[in-house]
Design a protein around this motif. Sequence first.
Motif, PDB file in Angstrom:
ATOM      1  N   ARG A  84       0.841  -1.192   0.000  1.00  0.00           N
ATOM      2  CA  ARG A  84       0.000   0.000   0.000  1.00  0.00           C
ATOM      3  C   ARG A  84       0.884   1.252   0.000  1.00  0.00           C
ATOM      4  N   ALA A  85       0.553   2.258   0.783  1.00  0.00           N
ATOM      5  CA  ALA A  85       1.320   3.506   0.797  1.00  0.00           C
ATOM      6  C   ALA A  85       2.416   3.505   1.858  1.00  0.00           C
ATOM      7  N   LEU A 106      -2.315   3.592  16.831  1.00  0.00           N
ATOM      8  CA  LEU A 106      -3.615   3.216  16.278  1.00  0.00           C
ATOM      9  C   LEU A 106      -3.787   3.905  14.933  1.00  0.00           C
ATOM     10  N   GLU A 107      -3.809   3.107  13.885  1.00  0.00           N
ATOM     11  CA  GLU A 107      -3.964   3.614  12.522  1.00  0.00           C
ATOM     12  C   GLU A 107      -5.434   3.627  12.136  1.00  0.00           C
ATOM     13  N   VAL A 108      -5.959   4.780  11.815  1.00  0.00           N
ATOM     14  CA  VAL A 108      -7.316   4.879  11.294  1.00  0.00           C
ATOM     15  C   VAL A 108      -7.234   4.503   9.822  1.00  0.00           C
ATOM     16  N   LEU A 142      -3.777   8.126   7.132  1.00  0.00           N
ATOM     17  CA  LEU A 142      -3.351   8.574   5.812  1.00  0.00           C
ATOM     18  C   LEU A 142      -4.579   9.092   5.086  1.00  0.00           C
ATOM     19  N   THR A 143      -4.415  10.161   4.351  1.00  0.00           N
ATOM     20  CA  THR A 143      -5.484  10.634   3.481  1.00  0.00           C
ATOM     21  C   THR A 143      -4.841  11.305   2.270  1.00  0.00           C
ATOM     22  N   SER A 144      -5.662  11.677   1.342  1.00  0.00           N
ATOM     23  CA  SER A 144      -5.161  12.378   0.168  1.00  0.00           C
ATOM     24  C   SER A 144      -5.016  13.860   0.486  1.00  0.00           C
ATOM     25  N   THR A 172      -0.466  11.465  -0.851  1.00  0.00           N
ATOM     26  CA  THR A 172      -0.795  10.797   0.408  1.00  0.00           C
ATOM     27  C   THR A 172      -0.157  11.585   1.537  1.00  0.00           C
ATOM     28  N   ALA A 173      -0.950  11.920   2.536  1.00  0.00           N
ATOM     29  CA  ALA A 173      -0.438  12.689   3.665  1.00  0.00           C
ATOM     30  C   ALA A 173      -0.703  11.934   4.967  1.00  0.00           C
TER      31      ALA A 173
END
Length: 190
Positions: A84-85, A106-108, A142-144, A172-173
């Motif tokens: 993935r990223a 904790l990864e959302v 992570l989000t765009s 990806t941020a």
Amino acid sequence: MAVALHRLPGPGLLAHRDGIRAVYAAAFAGPPWNTEPADADAYLERLADDVRRPGFAGAVALDGDQVLGFATAWTSATPLPGNRAYPRVTAALGAERTTAWLCGGLEVDELAVAPAAHGRGLGRTLLEAVTRDAPDGRSWLLTSAKADATVRFYERLGWRQATHPAPDGYGTAVFLGPHHPARTALVPPQ
């Protein structure tokens, strides 16, 4: 009917799979994600595996039986996986910060609210439900970076972007949660 939020273990969350699929498809249909219906099907397949991850947390917002939104999170592996990223994240933060800031935190993974239900506080409530037990406040996601409304939403809730610019120009941020201890080490973008 009033909206009810339920924090659910994996099997309980999977009981709402049809509604989750519909919300996923609607929430990520537009830019920058531009998902297709098949992407929502693929997400459900991945979710069936994700619910077995260590530290999995899931939440769903319901209006009667209708799913209006959902969120998932889990404890990040040490080291981060090589798919993935994650490799771009490690390259952007460096191995030392990735391990200290993200691994074991904790990864959302997903947060989605049906577009018709926006503006009701469901995103905030779902996010809080899956991150409230983050070890030492160490939640991240992570989000765009290209999703302007999404980035503003996280910033309003006290999340801080840890990668400037986004890794390798992919958009990806990484965002650290409002109680993450590394927030004080972040350098704002120039």
